[in-house]
Design a protein around this motif. Structure first.
Motif, PDB file in Angstrom:
ATOM      1  N   THR A  31      37.870  36.746  50.264  1.00  0.00           N
ATOM      2  CA  THR A  31      39.190  37.458  49.777  1.00  0.00           C
ATOM      3  C   THR A  31      39.261  37.954  48.527  1.00  0.00           C
ATOM      4  O   THR A  31      39.760  38.876  47.981  1.00  0.00           O
ATOM      5  N   GLU A  34      37.026  40.800  47.502  1.00  0.00           N
ATOM      6  CA  GLU A  34      37.763  42.092  47.946  1.00  0.00           C
ATOM      7  C   GLU A  34      39.039  42.308  47.095  1.00  0.00           C
ATOM      8  O   GLU A  34      39.210  43.677  46.865  1.00  0.00           O
ATOM      9  N   GLN A  35      39.778  41.379  46.620  1.00  0.00           N
ATOM     10  CA  GLN A  35      40.574  41.856  45.685  1.00  0.00           C
ATOM     11  C   GLN A  35      40.330  42.326  44.486  1.00  0.00           C
ATOM     12  O   GLN A  35      40.665  43.034  43.815  1.00  0.00           O
TER      13      GLN A  35
END
Length: 160
Positions: A31, A34-35
């Motif tokens: 996560t 991806e951010q």
């Protein structure tokens, strides 16, 4: 010890289990990565990470045309989600819809020249972020084991 205390103890053990912890690390790392990618792509190229993923699929082969259905499946989006995404990308001049040969009801999506230019710039930004946060922190042998393991997990999930 009463039943409520036993349940509390069992719940605490389950929440603190190695499997829960290790899977949590994977999800947090993915996560956060991806951010970072999404932030860099938006700042440097005006693209979301999901738009970049569409362009990857459209730029793999010259003159590639992909159905919106396949894009939705590849990106795990709903049909309406991919339609809205392609609408935004088409509005930005990154892709265009073309009729599917032999099927007047189907539409294919292809990259525009502008989309390929933006993709090339975005691919360089993506590579920098991935190198910095996914590759560089690991020893080369560990990186090879990690990618091999991720491939095995992906295969197991696709095979079932």
């Amino acid at each position: 010890m009463n039943a409520a205390n036993r349940d509390n103890d069992e719940a605490a053990r389950a929440a603190g289990s190695r499997l829960v912890h290790d899977f949590g690390l994977l999800i947090k790392a993915a996560t956060r990565l991806e951010q970072r990618i999404d932030t860099a792509l938006r700042k440097e190229c005006g693209l979301s990470h999901t738009m970049f993923e569409v362009l990857i699929r459209l730029c793999r082969r010259p003159d590639e045309q992909v159905s919106q259905r396949r894009l939705a499946d590849d990106l795990t989006l709903t049909s309406s989600g991919v339609t809205r995404l392609i609408d935004r990308m088409e509005g930005a001049g990154l892709v265009r819809r073309v009729p599917a040969p032999g099927d007047r009801r189907s539409v294919l999506v292809e990259s525009t020249d502008h989309g390929r230019t933006v993709f090339l710039r975005a691919a360089a930004v993506h590579a920098q972020v991935v190198e910095r946060y996914f590759v560089a922190p690991l020893d080369p042998d560990d990186y090879g084991r990690l990618t091999g393991s991720l491939g095995a997990i992906d295969k197991a999930l696709r095979d079932t």
